[in-house]
Design an enzyme around this catalytic site. Structure first.
Site, PDB file in Angstrom:
ATOM      1  N   ASP A 198      46.741  45.349  36.179  1.00 33.78           N
ATOM      2  CA  ASP A 198      47.268  44.012  36.382  1.00 33.78           C
ATOM      3  C   ASP A 198      46.464  43.073  35.486  1.00 33.78           C
ATOM      4  O   ASP A 198      45.595  43.517  34.731  1.00 33.78           O
ATOM      5  CB  ASP A 198      47.193  43.588  37.856  1.00 33.78           C
ATOM      6  CG  ASP A 198      45.796  43.721  38.441  1.00 33.78           C
ATOM      7  OD1 ASP A 198      44.823  43.836  37.674  1.00 33.78           O
ATOM      8  OD2 ASP A 198      45.657  43.712  39.681  1.00 33.78           O
ATOM      9  N   TYR A 212      49.453  51.883  43.968  1.00 33.78           N
ATOM     10  CA  TYR A 212      48.760  50.609  43.747  1.00 33.78           C
ATOM     11  C   TYR A 212      49.426  49.493  44.548  1.00 33.78           C
ATOM     12  O   TYR A 212      50.634  49.270  44.429  1.00 33.78           O
ATOM     13  CB  TYR A 212      48.777  50.282  42.255  1.00 33.78           C
ATOM     14  CG  TYR A 212      47.873  49.132  41.884  1.00 33.78           C
ATOM     15  CD1 TYR A 212      46.511  49.194  42.138  1.00 33.78           C
ATOM     16  CD2 TYR A 212      48.386  47.983  41.291  1.00 33.78           C
ATOM     17  CE1 TYR A 212      45.667  48.144  41.792  1.00 33.78           C
ATOM     18  CE2 TYR A 212      47.556  46.929  40.941  1.00 33.78           C
ATOM     19  CZ  TYR A 212      46.196  47.017  41.207  1.00 33.78           C
ATOM     20  OH  TYR A 212      45.363  45.972  40.879  1.00 33.78           O
ATOM     21  N   GLU A 226      37.611  50.847  37.781  1.00 34.73           N
ATOM     22  CA  GLU A 226      37.288  49.569  38.428  1.00 34.73           C
ATOM     23  C   GLU A 226      36.420  49.748  39.666  1.00 34.73           C
ATOM     24  O   GLU A 226      35.706  48.839  40.048  1.00 34.73           O
ATOM     25  CB  GLU A 226      38.581  48.828  38.798  1.00 34.73           C
ATOM     26  CG  GLU A 226      38.329  47.393  39.224  1.00 34.73           C
ATOM     27  CD  GLU A 226      39.550  46.502  39.070  1.00 34.73           C
ATOM     28  OE1 GLU A 226      39.727  45.637  39.927  1.00 34.73           O
ATOM     29  OE2 GLU A 226      40.312  46.666  38.102  1.00 34.73           O
ATOM     30  N   ASP A 252      42.286  48.574  36.915  1.00 29.54           N
ATOM     31  CA  ASP A 252      43.576  48.375  37.576  1.00 29.54           C
ATOM     32  C   ASP A 252      44.568  47.739  36.607  1.00 29.54           C
ATOM     33  O   ASP A 252      44.203  46.872  35.811  1.00 29.54           O
ATOM     34  CB  ASP A 252      43.421  47.483  38.808  1.00 29.54           C
ATOM     35  CG  ASP A 252      42.678  48.198  39.935  1.00 29.54           C
ATOM     36  OD1 ASP A 252      42.464  49.423  39.823  1.00 29.54           O
ATOM     37  OD2 ASP A 252      42.314  47.532  40.922  1.00 29.54           O
TER      38      ASP A 252
END
Length: 864
Positions: A117, A329, A11, A115
């Site tokens: 999520d 994170y 990312e 990431d």
């Protein structure tokens, strides 16, 4: 073969570097591209392969309306609810789409390191969309799951690859479409309606957001509680006794009374008795539990209340610590550690820390505690430190956040704090009083988190039945007080409780209401609503309270979560929510007069705002300049509003008029020592009279949500009028070497004369101190640039015999060339040899001719 080539996409560039370092053990080659590309060889799923690791820079695409829906005046906001949407590159200048497509050629395996999520899952599918499939075979796509960028986590992730989750990606698409359509529809209507009527709103846009507005609603609700609060007097009886040399105040069981006469009666009873009898002494061992793991919401609350960081800044600092490998994170809802978590290894990394290393060493020696059970949201482990650091390594702000993360983690595996609570109860004149003491037995986690320590208070020895003389009795008078303004920390708690936003977006919503001048952050990070914020919420409340209450957004978030879990259809959820809001929008428009009445009582009409500046070309009456955002002119006679550039100073330009519409011209001077100045006609600026003007000054670079239609227009330096002496045709000199724009004479830059590009910030400094510099109707026979005329100062003229008047081409004339200088350009600047041949088009188009060859106009300037 494509099958033995693996492309990995992260990312952020820093995460790509960490992944490449871990997998190659530092043995890799790196080359520059849109983002860096790291290449090496290694093993992948049992095969020897060629690896390539690169990254995106956040979202590749942003959701937007097509061009046909961008114009505020043409598009009815109601149509936006059913309008199509398209995905455009979020950062076109970075060329991420092209970069990914090029790097993926010939690679049969794709590993996505975005990431972990929902947003990251959405970006996974953006990357897949950029790359597509190979011609020969379908590309194999894998998803890496990881919570930190340590070598251990990266190696674990590469051995446990999974498939990307389409449902989570669709959940983000649903939220984006709902927020775009609802937000832009309400925002366009509100902004156009109220800015056309009131002058001192002090906001470029009056925005609405399905998350942003309920967030503002919490702040205004607290403001209204404060404003409607009526303080009351109260009284409390406070007897004091002397014991073992200490004066001790006893607390009344009744606490306080609101009737003065009754309070006086009790005071007299206590004074008349004058003896305090000990009726009960109790001792109880109590425990203050260690904290659970640290999630994002609690991190943001502590950052605001204890460190003084706003949520937006706190997340930026946390993300930087994460990408540098200092913490795990930072976006997580979980407070429970997974059963496989390596507490010993995480503590061991902190043993050598100069501040808490000795405490950690004792904890490892004596045995650390199992953390309290928290909430497992199924996303990432709680935020924890990964490696030791010092303040010198991180800098002040990052260090303070890192220090808290470390101490919180160490606290979660420390013993509970244990203390003894002693309570002595007394009877005086039939009334009951008490005092409480606390004595700490085991400090536990409060040794490392001293701000949570139990306040010790020692009590003297008392015996049950003992009678002690009352030294004095006070009748304390107090006043009830209103609650304080909502703090950021309290607001974050309310948003979490009511399901407004996510751990990833809470900080964004709070930042939005601050940036849009709806609330101001004051001392102690208290959020105080402005007049505009209060009026908006009161307006929603009197038309449709649902628009500012958290219930609808909470329902939307629940539906989006069902989409993420694969339990609800993405399309149906979006259509259902948009249909609800479409009906609410129609009702809101019909009832807008109710909100307008509130605005009318709070803000000044345009007719009463601003200062007289220039004449209207229609009625020839003077218009008023309203300098508060958005900057605009208002003609009271015609009742017309003309928006102006939103930066810079606006002045009347020598009472000159536009030949097209008779409006008086204005001069706009942009801020800064090198800010350009340019004339503009208010009417032409808002309604460009020529077709084909596709580039407007002040337009947003992308996005209808950003391109709000206010303050973008056509100044004179973009106008193609063939005879007006202020237009691009008259004042343009030559092509800009840095972009597709044209260098135009700055008409009010004397005595520091200069040419400015009408599209970028490139400048050419002309001979300084000249009395006058102007363009002529003539063109250079060599390069077709406009010939300029320079009237030099008599004392400093470079001409022979004291002559002052000189005409020539700045590209071809040796004398003029020697007196000019480029600024903010990447092109090299060097003296021409003999008479150089260059090309400068008055409109930035065409070709120049050097030695009989056709050349790019930019190339000619690079020799200049």
């Amino acid at each position: 073969m494509a099958s033995n080539k693996v492309l990995m996409v992260a990312e952020k560039p820093s995460i790509a570097l960490s992944i490449a370092n871990a997998l190659s053990h530092g043995q890799m080659s790196t080359r520059k591209a849109s983002t860096e590309v790291h290449e090496f060889e290694g093993m992948f799923r049992g095969f020897h392969v060629q690896f390539k690791v690169t990254s995106v820079i956040g979202h590749v695409f942003s959701l937007d309306f097509p061009e046909t829906y961008q114009n505020w005046t043409v598009t009815d906001p109601l149509d936006l609810f059913q309008a199509p949407v398209r995905k455009a590159e979020a950062n076109p200048k970075a060329h991420i789409r092209r970069h990914l497509s090029q790097e993926a050629r010939g690679f049969g395996n794709l590993v996505l390191w975005l990431d972990c999520d929902r947003e990251g899952e959405n970006i996974c599918f953006e990357v897949i969309d950029c790359i597509g499939h190979t011609n020969e075979t379908k590309r194999k796509i894998y998803r890496a799951r990881f919570s930190s960028v340590t070598e251990k986590d990266i190696l674990k992730a590469i051995d446990n690859l999974v498939e990307p989750n389409k449902d989570e990606a669709l959940a983000v698409d649903a939220r984006q479409e709902i927020d775009l359509k609802v937000g832009v529809a309400f925002t366009r209507f509100q902004t156009s309606y109220f800015q056309g009527k009131y002058g001192n709103l002090d906001a470029r846009v009056i925005s609405y957001g399905p998350c942003q507005t309920p967030t503002l609603g919490f702040c205004v609700q607290r403001y209204l509680q404060i404003n409607t609060f009526k303080p009351e007097k109260f009284w409390s009886v406070r007897p004091y006794i002397l014991q073992s040399g200490y004066e001790l105040q006893l607390e009344w069981e009744r606490n306080k009374l609101f009737d003065f006469d009754v309070a006086v009666m009790f005071e007299k009873l206590v004074m008349d008795d004058g003896i305090a009898e000990v009726t009960e002494i109790s001792e109880k061992q109590e425990s203050k539990g260690r904290p659970s793991g640290l999630n994002t919401v609690n991190l943001l609350k502590v950052a605001s209340s204890a460190l003084g960081f706003g949520p937006q800044m706190a997340m930026q600092v946390a993300e930087r610590l994460y990408t540098q490998g200092f913490i795990s994170y930072p976006r997580t809802e979980s407070t429970a550690y997974p059963s496989s978590f390596d507490f010993g290894g995480t503590l061991g990394a902190q043993v050598n820390n100069p501040i808490w290393g000795s405490y950690v060493q004792r904890l490892l020696s004596d045995g650390y505690q199992k953390p309290r059970s928290g909430t497992d949201a199924g996303d990432h482990p709680p935020v924890t430190p990964l490696r030791s650091a010092t303040e010198d390594m991180l800098g002040n702000d990052a260090w303070r956040l890192y220090e808290y993360v470390c101490k919180h983690f160490i606290g979660t595996v420390s013993p509970d704090c244990k203390y003894v609570r002693t309570k002595a109860e007394f009877s005086i004149g039939g009334e009951f009083f008490h005092c409480v003491g606390q004595r700490v037995l085991v400090k536990g986690f409060t040794s490392i988190m001293p701000w949570l320590a139990v306040n010790e208070k020692n009590l003297p020895q008392f015996t049950k039945g003992e009678k002690i003389e009352v030294a004095r009795v006070d009748l304390h008078e107090g006043m009830t007080s209103p609650p304080e303004y909502l703090s950021e920390s309290e607001l974050i708690s309310l948003m979490e409780k009511n399901g407004i936003g996510t751990d990833a977006s809470i900080s964004v919503h709070i930042n939005n209401i601050c940036e849009r001048n709806y609330v101001q952050v004051q001392a102690g990070r208290k959020l105080v609503p402005t007049a505009l914020g209060i009026t908006l919420i009161r307006g929603y409340q009197c038309i449709d309270p649902d628009l500012c209450l958290p219930d609808i957004r909470s329902f939307i978030e629940q539906q989006i979560t069902l989409v993420a879990k694969g339990q609800a259809d993405h399309f149906r959820v979006v259509q259902h929510v948009l249909q609800q809001f479409r009906q609410k929008y129609s009702y809101f428009v019909k009832q807008i007069d109710n909100m307008d009445a509130l605005f009318e009582s709070q803000f000044s009409p345009l007719a009463d705002s601003g200062r007289v500046l220039s004449k209207c070309g229609k009625c020839l009456r003077y218009m008023k300049h309203i300098s508060t955002q958005p900057s605009r002119l208002y003609c009271n006679t015609c009742e017309e509003v003309y928006y102006l550039p939103q930066k810079g100073t606006i002045k009347l330009y020598k009472e000159l008029t536009c030949p097209l519409d008779n409006f008086e011209l204005l001069i706009c001077s942009m801020p800064g020592a090198d800010g350009k100045s340019f004339p503009l006609c208010p009417y032409c600026y808002n309604s460009p009279p020529f077709e084909g003007i596709d580039t407007l000054f002040g337009a947003a670079k992308s996005g209808s949500s950003g391109k709000l239609g206010k303050g973008a227009g056509m100044p004179c330096f973009l106008c193609p009028h063939p005879t007006c002496r202020h237009s691009l045709i008259s004042q343009g000199v030559c092509a800009c070497p840095e972009c597709s724009g044209t260098l135009v004479l700055d008409p009010v830059s004397a005595p520091k004369w200069r040419l400015c590009c009408n599209m970028c910030n490139f400048l050419v400094l002309l001979p300084q101190g000249a009395h006058q510099i102007s363009t002529t109707p003539e063109q250079c026979p060599e390069c077709d640039s406009t010939i300029i005329e320079v009237d030099f100062n008599k004392k400093t003229t470079p001409l022979d015999d004291g002559a002052t008047l000189y005409t020539g081409c700045i590209l071809c004339d040796e004398l003029l060339h020697s007196l000019v200088e480029m600024k903010y350009g990447k092109s090299s600047f060097g003296r021409m040899g003999s008479r150089g041949r260059g090309r400068g088009s008055r409109r930035g188009r065409g070709r120049g001719r050097v030695g009989g060859k056709m050349v790019d106009p930019k190339m000619s300037f690079r020799d200049f």
